[in-house]
Design an enzyme around this catalytic site. Structure first.
Site, PDB file in Angstrom:
ATOM      1  N   SER A   1      -2.609  68.552  57.773  1.00 55.73           N
ATOM      2  CA  SER A   1      -3.820  69.538  58.462  1.00 55.73           C
ATOM      3  C   SER A   1      -4.751  70.348  57.267  1.00 55.73           C
ATOM      4  O   SER A   1      -4.530  71.687  57.105  1.00 55.73           O
ATOM      5  CB  SER A   1      -3.396  70.554  59.061  1.00 55.73           C
ATOM      6  OG  SER A   1      -2.783  70.124  60.761  1.00 55.73           O
TER       7      SER A   1
ATOM      8  N   TYR B   1       4.747  62.462  68.016  1.00 50.84           N
ATOM      9  CA  TYR B   1       3.720  62.324  68.337  1.00 50.84           C
ATOM     10  C   TYR B   1       3.037  61.452  68.994  1.00 50.84           C
ATOM     11  O   TYR B   1       3.604  60.206  69.841  1.00 50.84           O
ATOM     12  CB  TYR B   1       3.357  61.416  67.023  1.00 50.84           C
ATOM     13  CG  TYR B   1       3.291  62.437  65.446  1.00 50.84           C
ATOM     14  CD1 TYR B   1       3.723  63.673  65.776  1.00 50.84           C
ATOM     15  CD2 TYR B   1       2.859  61.663  64.406  1.00 50.84           C
ATOM     16  CE1 TYR B   1       3.953  64.416  64.981  1.00 50.84           C
ATOM     17  CE2 TYR B   1       3.125  62.436  63.752  1.00 50.84           C
ATOM     18  CZ  TYR B   1       3.423  63.680  63.541  1.00 50.84           C
ATOM     19  OH  TYR B   1       3.646  65.085  62.267  1.00 50.84           O
TER      20      TYR B   1
ATOM     21  N   PHE C   1     -11.747  72.441  60.530  1.00 50.25           N
ATOM     22  CA  PHE C   1     -12.624  73.449  59.878  1.00 50.25           C
ATOM     23  C   PHE C   1     -14.325  73.432  59.042  1.00 50.25           C
ATOM     24  O   PHE C   1     -14.829  74.283  58.801  1.00 50.25           O
ATOM     25  CB  PHE C   1     -11.954  74.785  58.101  1.00 50.25           C
ATOM     26  CG  PHE C   1     -11.171  74.286  57.515  1.00 50.25           C
ATOM     27  CD1 PHE C   1     -11.863  73.403  56.278  1.00 50.25           C
ATOM     28  CD2 PHE C   1     -10.083  73.641  56.830  1.00 50.25           C
ATOM     29  CE1 PHE C   1     -11.862  72.785  55.164  1.00 50.25           C
ATOM     30  CE2 PHE C   1     -10.322  73.315  56.276  1.00 50.25           C
ATOM     31  CZ  PHE C   1     -10.467  72.567  55.142  1.00 50.25           C
TER      32      PHE C   1
HETATM   33  N1  LIG Z   1       5.316  68.623  59.207  1.00 51.56           N
HETATM   34  C1  LIG Z   1       4.148  68.290  60.329  1.00 51.56           C
HETATM   35  O1  LIG Z   1       4.698  69.283  60.561  1.00 51.56           O
HETATM   36  C2  LIG Z   1       3.246  67.695  60.453  1.00 51.56           C
HETATM   37  C3  LIG Z   1       2.125  68.787  61.714  1.00 51.56           C
HETATM   38  C4  LIG Z   1       0.995  68.533  62.125  1.00 51.56           C
HETATM   39  C5  LIG Z   1       0.418  67.526  61.195  1.00 51.56           C
HETATM   40  N2  LIG Z   1       1.194  66.641  60.407  1.00 51.56           N
HETATM   41  C6  LIG Z   1       1.188  65.262  59.630  1.00 51.56           C
HETATM   42  O2  LIG Z   1      -0.186  65.411  59.380  1.00 51.56           O
HETATM   43  C7  LIG Z   1      -1.124  64.653  59.793  1.00 51.56           C
HETATM   44  C8  LIG Z   1      -2.561  65.202  59.699  1.00 51.56           C
HETATM   45  O3  LIG Z   1      -2.540  66.725  60.062  1.00 51.56           O
HETATM   46  P1  LIG Z   1      -3.969  67.162  60.927  1.00 51.56           P
HETATM   47  O4  LIG Z   1      -4.062  65.460  62.039  1.00 51.56           O
HETATM   48  O5  LIG Z   1      -3.806  68.000  61.633  1.00 51.56           O
HETATM   49  O6  LIG Z   1      -5.233  66.502  60.265  1.00 51.56           O
HETATM   50  P2  LIG Z   1      -6.380  66.543  59.834  1.00 51.56           P
HETATM   51  O7  LIG Z   1      -6.302  65.716  59.004  1.00 51.56           O
HETATM   52  O8  LIG Z   1      -6.510  67.925  59.315  1.00 51.56           O
HETATM   53  O9  LIG Z   1      -6.805  67.292  61.059  1.00 51.56           O
HETATM   54  C9  LIG Z   1      -7.501  65.803  61.593  1.00 51.56           C
HETATM   55  C10 LIG Z   1      -8.593  66.030  62.850  1.00 51.56           C
HETATM   56  O10 LIG Z   1      -9.543  66.767  62.025  1.00 51.56           O
HETATM   57  C11 LIG Z   1     -10.951  66.877  63.305  1.00 51.56           C
HETATM   58  N3  LIG Z   1     -11.974  65.979  62.217  1.00 51.56           N
HETATM   59  C12 LIG Z   1     -13.164  66.737  62.625  1.00 51.56           C
HETATM   60  N4  LIG Z   1     -14.190  66.443  61.331  1.00 51.56           N
HETATM   61  C13 LIG Z   1     -13.519  65.786  61.449  1.00 51.56           C
HETATM   62  C14 LIG Z   1     -14.534  65.490  59.500  1.00 51.56           C
HETATM   63  N5  LIG Z   1     -15.158  65.388  59.682  1.00 51.56           N
HETATM   64  N6  LIG Z   1     -13.015  64.299  58.527  1.00 51.56           N
HETATM   65  C15 LIG Z   1     -12.299  64.024  58.926  1.00 51.56           C
HETATM   66  N7  LIG Z   1     -11.733  64.328  60.548  1.00 51.56           N
HETATM   67  C16 LIG Z   1     -12.298  65.410  60.633  1.00 51.56           C
HETATM   68  C17 LIG Z   1     -10.359  64.799  63.651  1.00 51.56           C
HETATM   69  O11 LIG Z   1     -11.163  64.639  63.948  1.00 51.56           O
HETATM   70  P3  LIG Z   1     -11.509  62.524  64.760  1.00 51.56           P
HETATM   71  O12 LIG Z   1     -10.456  61.464  64.505  1.00 51.56           O
HETATM   72  O13 LIG Z   1     -12.556  62.343  65.234  1.00 51.56           O
HETATM   73  O14 LIG Z   1     -12.082  62.044  62.964  1.00 51.56           O
HETATM   74  C18 LIG Z   1      -8.867  65.507  63.797  1.00 51.56           C
HETATM   75  O15 LIG Z   1      -8.452  65.807  65.334  1.00 51.56           O
HETATM   76  C19 LIG Z   1      -1.568  64.069  61.384  1.00 51.56           C
HETATM   77  O16 LIG Z   1      -1.230  62.708  61.318  1.00 51.56           O
HETATM   78  C20 LIG Z   1       0.699  63.846  61.323  1.00 51.56           C
HETATM   79  O17 LIG Z   1       1.590  62.902  60.081  1.00 51.56           O
HETATM   80  C21 LIG Z   1       2.698  66.729  59.929  1.00 51.56           C
END
Ligand SMILES: NC(=O)c1ccc[n+]([C@@H]2O[C@H](COP(=O)([O-])OP(=O)(O)OC[C@H]3O[C@@H](n4cnc5c(N)ncnc54)[C@H](OP(=O)(O)O)[C@@H]3O)[C@@H](O)[C@H]2O)c1
Length: 306
Positions: free
Chosen positions: A216, A52, A227
């Site tokens: 995600s 990351y 979304f």
């Molecule tokens: N194992 C794997 O292959 C894998 C892959 C991807 C991710 N992950 C893990 O899963 C975690 C989450 O993944 P992700 O970051 O893709 O997930 P997420 O929580 O679905 O997406 C977060 C993103 O959405 C944005 N966002 C926009 N409006 C939002 C709202 N109202 N509330 C919350 N967020 C909002 C956030 O912006 P803001 O920061 O401005 O809130 C951020 O950029 C990662 O940090 C990582 O630890 C694992």
């Protein structure tokens, strides 16, 4: 905050976890505030990976731990290894051991609570993985092991050789991306929804007490982004809004509540970097969607019931 015992471990984890994938370009003060907000909300689980931010996410988190050494014992820290971005997946013993050494240095800690294998390596030799796990466990550097994005048979293969239970499978799952749920409900139908793309991973993990960590949780895809309030998901947003108004929370809390409502006792990983967004999402723990509300959200993301 609700807590649960991660099966086959002595870890009492918060139902919600903070994902640290996106913190790399934040300042120390911003990450400090985010971590403090998470801890104040009762979140004790933090998810990392060696890749990351090219290592920067672990590094800045480590800076926070250095400044606040008292945080470490309150935390369950999970990290991952096995991806060499753009080049290969690598479950060789050498890569796993080196990756953990580097993560420990960056995180400024003596041990990692849970180590996940990030994505299946086609050249995985499970005996080599088992040897790496033995060394890491015996040296006290890693307490527990798990996987991410693994099928049931891939897990079985690894489990055949390692003496440590694989306690976690981290998988992409949200109202919008629910492949592992769709195929179960569409079994034996001709339509593409019926395609089993993951070997029945949802039921497998439940049968074997492996905690599923959805990732995600509010992101549709890398291309579309989040979304929530996205024009491609109008119908879903209008159902989320209706429920948000009913429960006096935000749409993001409803999206998390949808995951928590599933009886598999999943642990959603939230990837927000905003303390305000985090506080909103945590409110999901106070909501118990009805069966119909869960299905209303499922159907609003344009999925059929056969
Ligand atoms: N194992 C794997 O292959 C894998 C892959 C991807 C991710 N992950 C893990 O899963 C975690 C989450 O993944 P992700 O970051 O893709 O997930 P997420 O929580 O679905 O997406 C977060 C993103 O959405 C944005 N966002 C926009 N409006 C939002 C709202 N109202 N509330 C919350 N967020 C909002 C956030 O912006 P803001 O920061 O401005 O809130 C951020 O950029 C990662 O940090 C990582 O630890 C694992």
């Amino acid at each position: 905050m609700e807590y649960f015992q991660i099966s086959k471990s002595d870890l009492k984890a918060s139902r919600l976890a903070l994902g640290c994938m996106r913190i790399a370009d934040k300042s120390l003060e911003q990450v400090e505030e985010l971590v403090q907000t998470a801890l104040d909300a009762g979140i004790n689980f933090f998810d990392h990976a060696d890749i990351y931010g090219g290592g920067k996410s672990e590094e800045i988190f480590g800076e926070v731990l250095k400044k606040h050494p008292e945080y470490r014992e309150k935390m369950i820290i999970q990290t991952k290894c096995g991806i060499v971005p753009g080049k290969r997946y690598d479950f060789s013993k050498e890569h796993i051991l080196t990756s953990v050494e580097n993560s420990l240095k960056r995180l400024q800690t003596d041990y990692i609570d849970i180590l996940l294998l990030h994505r299946p390596d086609a050249l995985c030799d499970p005996k080599e993985v088992a040897e790496a796990f033995d060394e890491l466990y015996e040296s006290g550097k890693v307490k527990y092991f798990g996987v991410s994005n693994h099928t049931p048979l891939q897990i079985e293969l690894l489990q055949k050789y390692t003496q440590y239970p694989l306690i976690i499978n981290q998988l992409q799952l949200s109202i919008v991306h629910s492949v592992m749920i769709d195929s179960g409900m569409n079994m034996n139908m001709k339509e593409s929804w019926a395609q089993d793309k993951d070997g029945g991973v949802l039921d497998y993990c439940r049968l074997h007490d492996i905690t599923i960590q959805p990732w995600s949780v509010v992101q549709a895809s890398w291309a579309e982004g989040c979304f929530i309030d996205h024009p491609n998901y109008e119908k879903l947003n209008s159902v989320m809004e209706k429920l948000a108004n009913e429960y006096h929370v935000t749409k993001s809390a409803i999206a998390i509540a949808w995951l928590l409502r599933h009886p598999a006792c999943m642990q959603p990983i939230m990837g927000t970097t905003s303390p305000a967004h985090l506080k909103e999402m945590v409110q999901a723990c106070d909501i118990h969607l009805t069966r119909q509300q869960w299905y209303d959200l499922y159907l609003a993301s344009d999925k059929p019931l056969p």
